[in-house]
Design a protein around this motif. Structure first.
Motif, PDB file in Angstrom:
ATOM      1  N   ARG A 175      14.841  10.629 105.651  1.00 20.26           N
ATOM      2  CA  ARG A 175      15.302   9.563 104.764  1.00 20.26           C
ATOM      3  C   ARG A 175      14.345   9.389 103.586  1.00 20.26           C
ATOM      4  O   ARG A 175      14.760   9.216 102.438  1.00 20.26           O
ATOM      5  CB  ARG A 175      15.429   8.256 105.551  1.00 20.26           C
ATOM      6  CG  ARG A 175      16.698   8.175 106.388  1.00 20.26           C
ATOM      7  CD  ARG A 175      16.934   6.751 106.864  1.00 20.26           C
ATOM      8  NE  ARG A 175      15.911   6.320 107.800  1.00 20.26           N
ATOM      9  CZ  ARG A 175      16.016   6.452 109.128  1.00 20.26           C
ATOM     10  NH1 ARG A 175      17.094   7.014 109.649  1.00 20.26           N
ATOM     11  NH2 ARG A 175      15.058   6.022 109.916  1.00 20.26           N
TER      12      ARG A 175
ATOM     13  N   SER B 258      13.911  12.642  96.503  1.00 15.42           N
ATOM     14  CA  SER B 258      14.443  13.849  95.863  1.00 15.42           C
ATOM     15  C   SER B 258      15.490  13.561  94.787  1.00 15.42           C
ATOM     16  O   SER B 258      15.786  14.427  93.984  1.00 15.42           O
ATOM     17  CB  SER B 258      15.053  14.766  96.924  1.00 15.42           C
ATOM     18  OG  SER B 258      16.152  14.113  97.551  1.00 15.42           O
TER      19      SER B 258
ATOM     20  N   LYS C  22      21.816  14.009  95.614  1.00 14.70           N
ATOM     21  CA  LYS C  22      22.300  14.453  96.911  1.00 14.70           C
ATOM     22  C   LYS C  22      23.520  15.341  96.696  1.00 14.70           C
ATOM     23  O   LYS C  22      24.122  15.356  95.622  1.00 14.70           O
ATOM     24  CB  LYS C  22      22.671  13.257  97.785  1.00 14.70           C
ATOM     25  CG  LYS C  22      21.510  12.315  98.070  1.00 14.70           C
ATOM     26  CD  LYS C  22      21.977  11.146  98.913  1.00 14.70           C
ATOM     27  CE  LYS C  22      20.830  10.182  99.180  1.00 14.70           C
ATOM     28  NZ  LYS C  22      21.265   9.012  99.986  1.00 14.70           N
ATOM     29  N   TYR C  23      23.886  16.054  97.751  1.00 11.79           N
ATOM     30  CA  TYR C  23      25.057  16.943  97.662  1.00 11.79           C
ATOM     31  C   TYR C  23      26.314  16.145  97.309  1.00 11.79           C
ATOM     32  O   TYR C  23      27.181  16.597  96.581  1.00 11.79           O
ATOM     33  CB  TYR C  23      25.242  17.660  98.998  1.00 11.79           C
ATOM     34  CG  TYR C  23      25.794  19.056  98.883  1.00 11.79           C
ATOM     35  CD1 TYR C  23      26.045  19.668  97.662  1.00 11.79           C
ATOM     36  CD2 TYR C  23      26.058  19.789 100.039  1.00 11.79           C
ATOM     37  CE1 TYR C  23      26.540  20.952  97.580  1.00 11.79           C
ATOM     38  CE2 TYR C  23      26.551  21.085  99.976  1.00 11.79           C
ATOM     39  CZ  TYR C  23      26.801  21.654  98.739  1.00 11.79           C
ATOM     40  OH  TYR C  23      27.288  22.926  98.671  1.00 11.79           O
ATOM     41  N   SER C  24      26.399  14.911  97.817  1.00 17.41           N
ATOM     42  CA  SER C  24      27.567  14.075  97.529  1.00 17.41           C
ATOM     43  C   SER C  24      27.673  13.754  96.042  1.00 17.41           C
ATOM     44  O   SER C  24      28.775  13.537  95.527  1.00 17.41           O
ATOM     45  CB  SER C  24      27.511  12.781  98.347  1.00 17.41           C
ATOM     46  OG  SER C  24      26.311  12.062  98.065  1.00 17.41           O
ATOM     47  N   ASP C  25      26.524  13.732  95.334  1.00 16.49           N
ATOM     48  CA  ASP C  25      26.554  13.485  93.886  1.00 16.49           C
ATOM     49  C   ASP C  25      27.220  14.631  93.143  1.00 16.49           C
ATOM     50  O   ASP C  25      27.703  14.468  92.026  1.00 16.49           O
ATOM     51  CB  ASP C  25      25.124  13.295  93.352  1.00 16.49           C
ATOM     52  CG  ASP C  25      24.453  12.066  93.927  1.00 16.49           C
ATOM     53  OD1 ASP C  25      25.146  11.043  94.096  1.00 16.49           O
ATOM     54  OD2 ASP C  25      23.243  12.130  94.225  1.00 16.49           O
TER      55      ASP C  25
ATOM     56  N   ASP D 177      14.847  12.181 101.158  1.00 16.83           N
ATOM     57  CA  ASP D 177      16.086  12.013 100.410  1.00 16.83           C
ATOM     58  C   ASP D 177      15.908  11.010  99.277  1.00 16.83           C
ATOM     59  O   ASP D 177      16.415  11.193  98.169  1.00 16.83           O
ATOM     60  CB  ASP D 177      17.216  11.536 101.340  1.00 16.83           C
ATOM     61  CG  ASP D 177      17.738  12.652 102.223  1.00 16.83           C
ATOM     62  OD1 ASP D 177      17.470  13.819 101.884  1.00 16.83           O
ATOM     63  OD2 ASP D 177      18.395  12.351 103.240  1.00 16.83           O
ATOM     64  N   GLU D 178      15.206   9.895  99.575  1.00 20.64           N
ATOM     65  CA  GLU D 178      15.002   8.881  98.547  1.00 20.64           C
ATOM     66  C   GLU D 178      14.183   9.421  97.391  1.00 20.64           C
ATOM     67  O   GLU D 178      14.404   9.090  96.229  1.00 20.64           O
ATOM     68  CB  GLU D 178      14.294   7.676  99.174  1.00 20.64           C
ATOM     69  CG  GLU D 178      15.190   6.915 100.162  1.00 20.64           C
ATOM     70  CD  GLU D 178      14.403   5.886 100.948  1.00 20.64           C
ATOM     71  OE1 GLU D 178      13.164   5.793 100.724  1.00 20.64           O
ATOM     72  OE2 GLU D 178      15.004   5.180 101.774  1.00 20.64           O
TER      73      GLU D 178
END
Length: 395
Positions: free
Chosen positions: A40, A46, A49-52, A43-44
């Protein structure tokens, strides 16, 4: 350090490829004891995200969880149909073959998908995909063994995709064919929102010497047996959609040819599966050849199983096509000759049989649930194989 990512994703340059196998992902300074916390935090930090980028891994995981039991239900001798490996396995020996020849086919559903997408009706599309493939191998005398599907979309809707793959699984089971794997690709930017495409791949087998057609055994006087289609099947839909548009109809209108369904529902009736009835007919010993009537109609598909020394003579008045064909012909002012080289016109499969075996072969189809009727004969020819018609379609 190396960590294991739970089952669900595999990426490539073209988008997301959703599989059912854990894979390894390398990240720096991640300790297994604090796995989720560090992921987590990473991710914050980086950013993207892939969803972006339009790829929803969670949607892919949801779909995988729904299709695993569907695939498992198609298990048969030679395949347990458990998803999860990098490739599907099949044991020919366990399936009972002694000296088999493998026969493979691949196909899609074509622009029939556009009607399914516009109406939101996906329940029959999976059967269309399977039927277009398995019917192609059974006419060569093969028992379909295993199937793989490819589902590509711009934005994955797990609910719609699950309905499609559920149809694939049910059709595989009905055909005695194991669904041993597949691919779901989410590729934003390549497909418009809501659009998707399908492809199917089947491998079947027949014992050496049992492969059809037996062209050397065909003679003048052999009988042609036509097996009824369920409707338009999965060919000619670019022309179908042009007719619908020109007639000013919407797919939610009641079908103008009295089917009791909407136009969309009537056009989306799935392609008939001929595997069980065709194999039953083959086992009578009277079948010399089988033709799957797809794109090109009777005109182009029947000659594919005939030797050049013979041609087919077909009586167009021997059967009554479903009302949808008459409506298409009249609404689109499509000539009979064009109908016969685009659509199946009510006959989805044709068997070439010895005259003295015609009755037994017809009974075999009928007892398996398919309507079959004599539609013509073979005659000697000095030219390449072709189809000659007489009479007229009952459109």
């Amino acid at each position: 350090m190396t960590i294991v990512v739970p089952a669900g994703t595999q990426k490539n340059a073209g988008g997301a490829r959703l599989r059912h196998e854990p894979r390894l992902l390398k990240r720096d300074s991640v300790f297994c004891g604090d796995l989720m916390t560090n992921i987590r935090k990473a991710d914050e930090e980086s950013g993207l995200k892939y969803s972006d980028a339009g790829v929803d891994i969670d949607a892919g995981d949801s779909l995988v969880s729904r299709i695993k039991p569907l695939a498992r239900a198609t298990r048969r001798k030679g395949a347990d149909a458990d998803l999860g490996g990098f490739g599907g396995l099949f044991d020919l020996k366990a399936a009972g073959f002694r000296d088999p020849i493998l026969i493979a086919s691949t196909d899609g559903v074509g622009t029939k998908l556009k009607i399914a997408i516009e109406t939101g009706e996906f329940s029959g599309i999976g059967q269309d995909l399977v039927a277009m493939c398995v019917n192609d191998v059974v006419v060569q005398g093969a028992e379909p063994l295993f199937f793989l599907d490819y589902y590509a979309t711009g934005s994955l809707d797990p609910e719609s995709a699950a309905k499609v793959i559920e149809g694939v699984a049910h059709a595989c089971k009905a055909s005695g064919c194991a669904l041993i794997g597949g691919e779901t690709a989410e590729m934003p930017g390549l497909y418009a929102k809501g659009d998707f495409d399908l492809a199917g791949f089947v491998v079947g087998a027949a014992e050496r010497g049992a492969i059809l057609p037996h062209t050397d055994a065909m003679i003048a006087g052999d009988v042609l047996i036509g097996v009824a289609s369920s409707g338009v099947h999965s060919n000619g839909f670019s022309l179908v959609r042009r007719v619908v548009s020109g007639a000013g109809f919407a797919y939610d209108y009641m079908a103008p040819f009295g089917s009791g369904a909407t136009l969309g529902e009537a056009l989306l009736v799935p392609t008939r599966l001929y595997v069980k009835s065709a194999l039953t007919a083959i086992h009578t010993g009277g079948v010399k050849g089988l033709a799957h009537v797809t794109g090109g109609g009777i005109t182009e598909n029947l000659p594919r199983v005939l030797p050049n020394r013979l041609h087919a003579v077909v009586d167009l008045s021997a059967w009554t096509p479903q009302p949808v064909f008459g409506w298409l012909a009249k609404s689109g002012r499509i000539e009979e000759r064009e109908m016969l080289r685009v659509f199946n016109c009510g006959i989805g499969l044709i068997a070439v049989v010895a005259a003295n075996m015609a009755g037994r072969v017809i009974d075999a189809f009928q007892e398996s649930g398919d309507h079959a009727v004599r539609i013509g004969t073979l005659e000697s020819s000095d030219t390449s194989a072709c189809v000659r018609y007489y009479g007229a379609l009952k459109l």
